[in-house]
Write an enzyme that holds these catalytic residues in place. Sequence first.
Site, PDB file in Angstrom:
ATOM      1  N   LYS A 142       0.313  -1.343  -0.178  1.00  0.00           N
ATOM      2  CA  LYS A 142       0.417  -0.022  -0.009  1.00  0.00           C
ATOM      3  C   LYS A 142       0.733   0.933   0.122  1.00  0.00           C
ATOM      4  O   LYS A 142       2.005   1.378   0.796  1.00  0.00           O
ATOM      5  CB  LYS A 142      -0.955  -0.128   1.292  1.00  0.00           C
ATOM      6  CG  LYS A 142      -2.300   1.306   0.788  1.00  0.00           C
ATOM      7  CD  LYS A 142      -2.628   0.874   2.387  1.00  0.00           C
ATOM      8  CE  LYS A 142      -3.843   2.800   2.798  1.00  0.00           C
ATOM      9  NZ  LYS A 142      -4.434   2.613   3.977  1.00  0.00           N
ATOM     10  N   LYS A 191      -2.611  -1.423  -3.858  1.00  0.00           N
ATOM     11  CA  LYS A 191      -3.084   0.062  -3.885  1.00  0.00           C
ATOM     12  C   LYS A 191      -2.529   0.687  -3.760  1.00  0.00           C
ATOM     13  O   LYS A 191      -1.169   0.998  -3.298  1.00  0.00           O
ATOM     14  CB  LYS A 191      -4.376  -0.519  -2.283  1.00  0.00           C
ATOM     15  CG  LYS A 191      -4.499   0.922  -2.639  1.00  0.00           C
ATOM     16  CD  LYS A 191      -5.148   0.731  -0.501  1.00  0.00           C
ATOM     17  CE  LYS A 191      -5.823   1.828  -0.376  1.00  0.00           C
ATOM     18  NZ  LYS A 191      -5.898   2.150   1.322  1.00  0.00           N
TER      19      LYS A 191
HETATM   20  C1  PBG Z   1      -7.389   3.293   5.357  1.00  0.00           C
HETATM   21  C2  PBG Z   1      -8.265   3.061   4.250  1.00  0.00           C
HETATM   22  C3  PBG Z   1      -7.651   4.182   2.978  1.00  0.00           C
HETATM   23  C4  PBG Z   1      -8.611   3.597   1.825  1.00  0.00           C
HETATM   24  C5  PBG Z   1      -8.437   2.057   2.772  1.00  0.00           C
HETATM   25  N1  PBG Z   1      -8.805   2.157   3.868  1.00  0.00           N
HETATM   26  C6  PBG Z   1      -6.615   5.827   3.786  1.00  0.00           C
HETATM   27  C7  PBG Z   1      -5.455   5.943   3.909  1.00  0.00           C
HETATM   28  O1  PBG Z   1      -5.463   5.365   3.918  1.00  0.00           O
HETATM   29  O2  PBG Z   1      -5.723   6.675   4.065  1.00  0.00           O
HETATM   30  C8  PBG Z   1      -8.455   4.077   1.100  1.00  0.00           C
HETATM   31  C9  PBG Z   1      -9.307   3.592   0.208  1.00  0.00           C
HETATM   32  C10 PBG Z   1      -9.644   4.968  -1.165  1.00  0.00           C
HETATM   33  O3  PBG Z   1      -9.293   6.051  -1.544  1.00  0.00           O
HETATM   34  O4  PBG Z   1     -10.884   4.211  -1.756  1.00  0.00           O
HETATM   35  N2  PBG Z   1      -6.502   2.982   6.343  1.00  0.00           N
END
Ligand code: PBG
Length: 327
Positions: A194, A247
Amino acid sequence: MDMIIRPRRLRNGSTLRKMVRETRMDKSSLIYPMFVREGENIREEIPTMPGQYRYSVDQMPYKLEELLKAGVDKVMFFGIPDHKDACGSGAYAQDGIVQKAFRKAKEEFPQMYLIGDVCMCEYTSHGHCGILRGEYVDNDKTLEYLAKIALSQVQAGADMVAPSDMMDGRIAAIRNMLDKNGCLETPIMSYAVKYASAFYGPFRDAAGSAPAFGDRKSYQMDYHNVREGVKEALLDMEEGADIIMVKPALSYLDVIARVKETIDLPVAAYGVSGEYALIKAGAALGYVDEDAIVCEMAASVYRAGTDIFLTYYAEKIAQFMDEGRIG
Ligand code: PBG
Protein backbone atom coordinates in the site's frame (compact mmCIF):
# COMPACT_ATOMS: atom_id res chain seq x y z
CA MET A 1 1.58 -8.76 -51.04
CA ASP A 2 3.61 -11.76 -49.88
CA MET A 3 2.75 -11.74 -46.17
CA ILE A 4 2.07 -14.93 -44.23
CA ILE A 5 1.52 -13.52 -40.77
CA ARG A 6 -1.31 -11.07 -40.52
CA PRO A 7 -2.19 -10.16 -36.89
CA ARG A 8 -5.38 -8.48 -38.11
CA ARG A 9 -6.81 -11.87 -39.09
CA LEU A 10 -7.69 -12.56 -35.43
CA ARG A 11 -9.28 -9.16 -34.96
CA ASN A 12 -11.94 -9.69 -37.53
CA GLY A 13 -15.35 -9.69 -35.87
CA SER A 14 -16.30 -9.82 -32.23
CA THR A 15 -16.73 -13.62 -32.10
CA LEU A 16 -13.12 -14.18 -32.99
CA ARG A 17 -11.87 -11.31 -30.87
CA LYS A 18 -13.64 -12.76 -27.85
CA MET A 19 -12.29 -16.24 -28.56
CA VAL A 20 -8.68 -15.10 -28.45
CA ARG A 21 -8.97 -12.72 -25.50
CA GLU A 22 -5.97 -13.11 -23.22
CA THR A 23 -7.61 -11.69 -20.14
CA ARG A 24 -10.66 -13.34 -18.60
CA MET A 25 -12.53 -12.03 -15.63
CA ASP A 26 -15.81 -12.62 -13.92
CA LYS A 27 -18.10 -11.19 -11.32
CA SER A 28 -17.01 -13.55 -8.56
CA SER A 29 -13.78 -11.54 -8.28
CA LEU A 30 -15.43 -8.17 -7.62
CA ILE A 31 -15.58 -6.53 -4.20
CA TYR A 32 -17.55 -3.36 -3.53
CA PRO A 33 -16.21 -0.95 -0.85
CA MET A 34 -19.01 0.66 1.13
CA PHE A 35 -19.24 3.37 3.81
CA VAL A 36 -21.52 2.89 6.78
CA ARG A 37 -22.25 5.65 9.27
CA GLU A 38 -24.12 6.27 12.48
CA GLY A 39 -27.65 7.66 12.38
CA GLU A 40 -30.93 6.65 10.82
CA ASN A 41 -32.51 7.07 7.45
CA ILE A 42 -29.34 8.50 5.96
CA ARG A 43 -28.06 8.02 2.47
CA GLU A 44 -25.78 10.94 1.80
CA GLU A 45 -23.80 11.39 -1.35
CA ILE A 46 -20.05 11.88 -0.97
CA PRO A 47 -19.30 15.21 -2.68
CA THR A 48 -15.94 14.12 -4.07
CA MET A 49 -17.27 10.72 -5.17
CA PRO A 50 -20.50 11.35 -7.10
CA GLY A 51 -22.70 8.25 -7.12
CA GLN A 52 -21.18 6.92 -3.88
CA TYR A 53 -22.95 7.28 -0.54
CA ARG A 54 -22.58 6.96 3.17
CA TYR A 55 -25.36 4.71 4.46
CA SER A 56 -26.82 4.48 7.91
CA VAL A 57 -27.22 0.84 8.92
CA ASP A 58 -30.99 0.86 8.27
CA GLN A 59 -30.42 2.10 4.68
CA MET A 60 -27.58 -0.31 3.92
CA PRO A 61 -29.86 -3.25 2.96
CA TYR A 62 -31.21 -1.39 -0.09
CA LYS A 63 -27.71 -1.10 -1.45
CA LEU A 64 -26.85 -4.72 -0.63
CA GLU A 65 -29.95 -5.85 -2.51
CA GLU A 66 -28.96 -3.80 -5.53
CA LEU A 67 -25.48 -5.30 -5.47
CA LEU A 68 -26.79 -8.84 -5.26
CA LYS A 69 -29.11 -8.17 -8.16
CA ALA A 70 -26.12 -7.02 -10.22
CA GLY A 71 -24.26 -10.20 -9.25
CA VAL A 72 -21.83 -8.57 -6.83
CA ASP A 73 -21.88 -10.61 -3.65
CA LYS A 74 -18.83 -9.28 -1.80
CA VAL A 75 -18.58 -6.03 0.12
CA MET A 76 -15.96 -4.37 2.23
CA PHE A 77 -17.22 -2.14 5.02
CA PHE A 78 -15.69 1.10 6.22
CA GLY A 79 -17.18 2.50 9.40
CA ILE A 80 -17.67 6.20 10.02
CA PRO A 81 -18.22 6.74 13.75
CA ASP A 82 -19.80 9.77 15.41
CA HIS A 83 -17.09 10.02 18.04
CA LYS A 84 -13.36 9.72 17.66
CA ASP A 85 -10.67 9.50 20.32
CA ALA A 86 -6.91 9.13 20.60
CA CYS A 87 -6.99 5.33 20.67
CA GLY A 88 -9.78 4.82 18.14
CA SER A 89 -11.96 2.95 20.63
CA GLY A 90 -14.93 3.05 18.23
CA ALA A 91 -13.05 0.63 15.98
CA TYR A 92 -13.32 -2.27 18.43
CA ALA A 93 -16.45 -1.35 20.41
CA GLN A 94 -19.08 -4.09 20.66
CA ASP A 95 -21.69 -1.64 19.36
CA GLY A 96 -19.30 0.19 17.04
CA ILE A 97 -20.71 1.31 13.71
CA VAL A 98 -19.00 -1.32 11.62
CA GLN A 99 -19.89 -4.07 14.09
CA LYS A 100 -23.54 -3.06 13.84
CA ALA A 101 -23.30 -3.14 10.04
CA PHE A 102 -21.79 -6.63 10.09
CA ARG A 103 -24.46 -7.95 12.43
CA LYS A 104 -27.30 -6.61 10.32
CA ALA A 105 -25.78 -7.65 7.00
CA LYS A 106 -24.99 -11.16 8.26
CA GLU A 107 -28.51 -11.58 9.57
CA GLU A 108 -30.37 -10.24 6.53
CA PHE A 109 -28.00 -11.22 3.74
CA PRO A 110 -26.35 -14.52 4.58
CA GLN A 111 -25.47 -14.96 0.90
CA MET A 112 -23.29 -11.83 0.96
CA TYR A 113 -19.56 -12.23 1.69
CA LEU A 114 -18.53 -9.59 4.22
CA ILE A 115 -15.06 -8.13 4.55
CA GLY A 116 -13.82 -5.69 7.19
CA ASP A 117 -11.22 -3.03 6.56
CA VAL A 118 -9.07 -3.14 9.69
CA CYS A 119 -7.56 0.26 10.43
CA MET A 120 -7.78 3.07 12.95
CA CYS A 121 -7.68 6.26 10.90
CA GLU A 122 -11.46 6.64 10.62
CA TYR A 123 -11.72 6.27 14.41
CA THR A 124 -8.79 8.29 15.79
CA SER A 125 -9.13 11.98 16.64
CA HIS A 126 -5.70 12.62 15.04
CA GLY A 127 -6.54 10.68 11.87
CA HIS A 128 -3.45 8.49 11.92
CA CYS A 129 -3.63 4.73 11.43
CA GLY A 130 -2.38 3.80 14.90
CA ILE A 131 -1.54 4.80 18.44
CA LEU A 132 0.68 7.86 18.73
CA ARG A 133 3.85 8.30 20.75
CA GLY A 134 4.47 12.02 20.36
CA GLU A 135 3.93 12.50 16.65
CA TYR A 136 5.14 9.04 15.70
CA VAL A 137 2.81 6.10 15.20
CA ASP A 138 3.95 3.47 17.71
CA ASN A 139 4.13 0.24 15.73
CA ASP A 140 4.05 -2.42 18.42
CA LYS A 141 1.47 -0.70 20.60
CA THR A 142 -0.78 -0.36 17.53
CA LEU A 143 -0.59 -4.11 16.87
CA GLU A 144 -2.53 -4.87 20.06
CA TYR A 145 -5.34 -2.60 18.89
CA LEU A 146 -5.43 -3.94 15.33
CA ALA A 147 -5.73 -7.48 16.64
CA LYS A 148 -8.64 -6.41 18.88
CA ILE A 149 -10.35 -4.61 15.99
CA ALA A 150 -10.03 -7.63 13.68
CA LEU A 151 -11.43 -9.98 16.32
CA SER A 152 -14.38 -7.71 17.08
CA GLN A 153 -15.25 -7.53 13.37
CA VAL A 154 -15.14 -11.30 12.99
CA GLN A 155 -17.23 -11.76 16.13
CA ALA A 156 -19.80 -9.35 14.66
CA GLY A 157 -20.01 -11.33 11.41
CA ALA A 158 -17.10 -10.45 9.11
CA ASP A 159 -16.14 -13.39 6.88
CA MET A 160 -12.71 -11.94 6.14
CA VAL A 161 -10.53 -9.15 7.53
CA ALA A 162 -8.35 -6.80 5.52
CA PRO A 163 -5.78 -4.79 7.50
CA SER A 164 -4.87 -1.52 5.76
CA ASP A 165 -2.78 0.20 8.41
CA MET A 166 0.72 -0.79 7.16
CA MET A 167 2.21 -1.49 10.60
CA ASP A 168 4.99 -4.09 10.64
CA GLY A 169 3.95 -7.45 12.02
CA ARG A 170 0.18 -6.87 11.92
CA ILE A 171 -0.63 -10.02 10.00
CA ALA A 172 1.04 -12.22 12.62
CA ALA A 173 -0.61 -10.26 15.43
CA ILE A 174 -4.06 -10.57 13.87
CA ARG A 175 -3.59 -14.24 12.93
CA ASN A 176 -2.57 -15.07 16.51
CA MET A 177 -5.52 -13.24 17.98
CA LEU A 178 -8.01 -14.86 15.61
CA ASP A 179 -6.57 -18.34 16.14
CA LYS A 180 -6.52 -17.98 19.94
CA ASN A 181 -10.21 -17.19 19.74
CA GLY A 182 -11.15 -20.07 17.53
CA CYS A 183 -11.40 -18.15 14.25
CA LEU A 184 -8.99 -20.49 12.47
CA GLU A 185 -10.87 -20.39 9.20
CA THR A 186 -11.16 -16.62 8.79
CA PRO A 187 -8.90 -15.49 5.95
CA ILE A 188 -6.78 -12.35 6.06
CA MET A 189 -6.49 -10.22 2.96
CA SER A 190 -3.49 -8.00 3.60
CA TYR A 191 -3.15 -4.54 2.13
CA ALA A 192 0.50 -5.59 1.94
CA VAL A 193 1.63 -3.29 -0.84
CA LYS A 194 0.00 0.00 0.00
CA TYR A 195 1.52 3.23 -1.18
CA ALA A 196 1.35 6.69 0.40
CA SER A 197 -0.89 8.07 -2.32
CA ALA A 198 -2.72 11.25 -3.24
CA PHE A 199 -5.29 8.97 -4.87
CA TYR A 200 -6.85 8.40 -1.40
CA GLY A 201 -7.95 12.06 -1.20
CA PRO A 202 -11.69 11.58 -1.83
CA PHE A 203 -11.82 8.61 0.57
CA ARG A 204 -10.44 10.78 3.35
CA ASP A 205 -13.21 13.29 2.68
CA ALA A 206 -15.74 10.48 2.71
CA ALA A 207 -14.45 9.00 5.97
CA GLY A 208 -13.20 12.20 7.60
CA SER A 209 -9.90 10.43 8.11
CA ALA A 210 -7.27 12.88 6.85
CA PRO A 211 -4.37 13.04 9.32
CA ALA A 212 -4.58 16.13 11.55
CA PHE A 213 -0.82 16.69 11.15
CA GLY A 214 1.91 15.29 8.96
CA ASP A 215 1.27 12.50 6.48
CA ARG A 216 1.31 8.70 6.28
CA LYS A 217 4.76 8.36 4.72
CA SER A 218 6.32 6.77 7.80
CA TYR A 219 4.09 3.73 7.34
CA GLN A 220 2.67 3.67 3.80
CA MET A 221 5.15 3.01 0.98
CA ASP A 222 7.12 5.41 -1.18
CA TYR A 223 5.75 5.26 -4.72
CA HIS A 224 9.23 5.13 -6.24
CA ASN A 225 9.63 1.57 -4.98
CA VAL A 226 8.66 -1.85 -6.24
CA ARG A 227 11.23 -4.21 -4.64
CA GLU A 228 10.03 -2.97 -1.28
CA GLY A 229 6.52 -4.02 -2.27
CA VAL A 230 7.69 -7.56 -2.96
CA LYS A 231 9.40 -7.57 0.44
CA GLU A 232 6.19 -6.47 2.17
CA ALA A 233 4.22 -9.13 0.32
CA LEU A 234 6.70 -11.89 1.20
CA LEU A 235 6.74 -10.88 4.86
CA ASP A 236 2.94 -10.90 5.03
CA MET A 237 2.83 -14.28 3.34
CA GLU A 238 5.22 -15.67 5.96
CA GLU A 239 3.06 -14.15 8.70
CA GLY A 240 0.02 -15.97 7.37
CA ALA A 241 -1.70 -13.63 4.92
CA ASP A 242 -4.07 -15.49 2.59
CA ILE A 243 -4.44 -12.80 -0.09
CA ILE A 244 -2.05 -9.97 -0.98
CA MET A 245 -3.41 -6.60 -2.04
CA VAL A 246 -1.78 -3.87 -4.11
CA LYS A 247 -3.20 -0.38 -3.70
CA PRO A 248 -3.89 1.91 -5.60
CA ALA A 249 -4.39 0.01 -8.85
CA LEU A 250 -4.14 2.14 -11.98
CA SER A 251 -0.77 3.83 -11.37
CA TYR A 252 0.63 0.58 -10.03
CA LEU A 253 0.00 -1.97 -12.77
CA ASP A 254 3.71 -2.82 -12.85
CA VAL A 255 3.58 -3.53 -9.14
CA ILE A 256 0.57 -5.83 -9.58
CA ALA A 257 2.47 -7.71 -12.29
CA ARG A 258 5.57 -8.07 -10.11
CA VAL A 259 3.66 -9.27 -7.08
CA LYS A 260 1.71 -11.74 -9.22
CA GLU A 261 4.96 -13.12 -10.63
CA THR A 262 6.77 -13.49 -7.31
CA ILE A 263 4.12 -14.35 -4.74
CA ASP A 264 2.19 -17.61 -4.76
CA LEU A 265 -0.99 -16.22 -3.29
CA PRO A 266 -4.11 -14.71 -4.83
CA VAL A 267 -3.53 -11.05 -5.66
CA ALA A 268 -6.07 -8.29 -5.13
CA ALA A 269 -5.97 -4.74 -6.48
CA TYR A 270 -7.89 -1.75 -5.09
CA GLY A 271 -9.06 0.88 -7.58
CA VAL A 272 -9.23 3.67 -5.03
CA SER A 273 -11.36 6.75 -4.53
CA GLY A 274 -9.14 9.09 -6.53
CA GLU A 275 -9.25 6.80 -9.54
CA TYR A 276 -13.03 6.79 -9.35
CA ALA A 277 -13.22 10.56 -8.83
CA LEU A 278 -11.00 11.33 -11.81
CA ILE A 279 -13.12 9.27 -14.18
CA LYS A 280 -16.34 10.76 -12.79
CA ALA A 281 -15.02 14.31 -13.14
CA GLY A 282 -13.73 13.74 -16.66
CA ALA A 283 -17.02 12.18 -17.68
CA ALA A 284 -19.09 14.99 -16.10
CA LEU A 285 -17.12 17.50 -18.14
CA GLY A 286 -17.77 15.47 -21.25
CA TYR A 287 -14.04 14.91 -21.79
CA VAL A 288 -14.13 11.09 -21.72
CA ASP A 289 -16.68 8.33 -22.23
CA GLU A 290 -17.22 6.96 -18.72
CA ASP A 291 -18.44 3.48 -19.68
CA ALA A 292 -15.65 2.91 -22.18
CA ILE A 293 -13.03 4.13 -19.72
CA VAL A 294 -14.38 1.89 -16.94
CA CYS A 295 -14.17 -1.18 -19.21
CA GLU A 296 -10.65 -0.38 -20.31
CA MET A 297 -9.50 0.41 -16.78
CA ALA A 298 -10.96 -2.84 -15.39
CA ALA A 299 -9.41 -4.96 -18.14
CA SER A 300 -6.01 -3.36 -17.56
CA VAL A 301 -6.04 -4.17 -13.86
CA TYR A 302 -6.90 -7.82 -14.58
CA ARG A 303 -4.41 -7.93 -17.45
CA ALA A 304 -1.68 -6.79 -15.05
CA GLY A 305 -2.42 -9.94 -13.08
CA THR A 306 -4.93 -9.24 -10.38
CA ASP A 307 -7.24 -12.06 -9.35
CA ILE A 308 -9.55 -9.88 -7.27
CA PHE A 309 -10.67 -6.30 -7.91
CA LEU A 310 -11.97 -3.92 -5.25
CA THR A 311 -13.75 -1.07 -6.97
CA TYR A 312 -16.47 1.52 -6.49
CA TYR A 313 -17.45 0.62 -10.07
CA ALA A 314 -18.20 -3.02 -9.16
CA GLU A 315 -21.85 -2.85 -10.22
CA LYS A 316 -21.10 -1.21 -13.55
CA ILE A 317 -18.29 -3.65 -14.27
CA ALA A 318 -20.59 -6.57 -13.46
CA GLN A 319 -23.11 -5.16 -15.93
CA PHE A 320 -20.46 -4.80 -18.65
CA MET A 321 -19.39 -8.38 -18.03
CA ASP A 322 -23.01 -9.50 -18.46
CA GLU A 323 -23.20 -7.58 -21.69
CA GLY A 324 -20.00 -9.19 -22.92
CA ARG A 325 -18.21 -5.89 -23.34
CA ILE A 326 -15.45 -7.19 -21.10
CA GLY A 327 -14.80 -10.48 -19.38
C1 PBG B 1 -7.62 3.15 5.74
C2 PBG B 1 -7.88 3.10 4.28
C3 PBG B 1 -7.73 4.10 3.32
C4 PBG B 1 -8.21 3.57 2.13
C5 PBG B 1 -8.59 2.26 2.38
N1 PBG B 1 -8.36 1.99 3.71
C6 PBG B 1 -7.28 5.49 3.47
C7 PBG B 1 -5.86 5.81 3.75
O1 PBG B 1 -5.00 4.93 3.88
O2 PBG B 1 -5.60 7.00 3.90
C8 PBG B 1 -8.30 4.30 0.82
C9 PBG B 1 -9.38 3.82 -0.10
C10 PBG B 1 -9.71 4.73 -1.20
O3 PBG B 1 -9.05 5.78 -1.42
O4 PBG B 1 -10.66 4.42 -1.93
N2 PBG B 1 -6.30 3.31 6.11
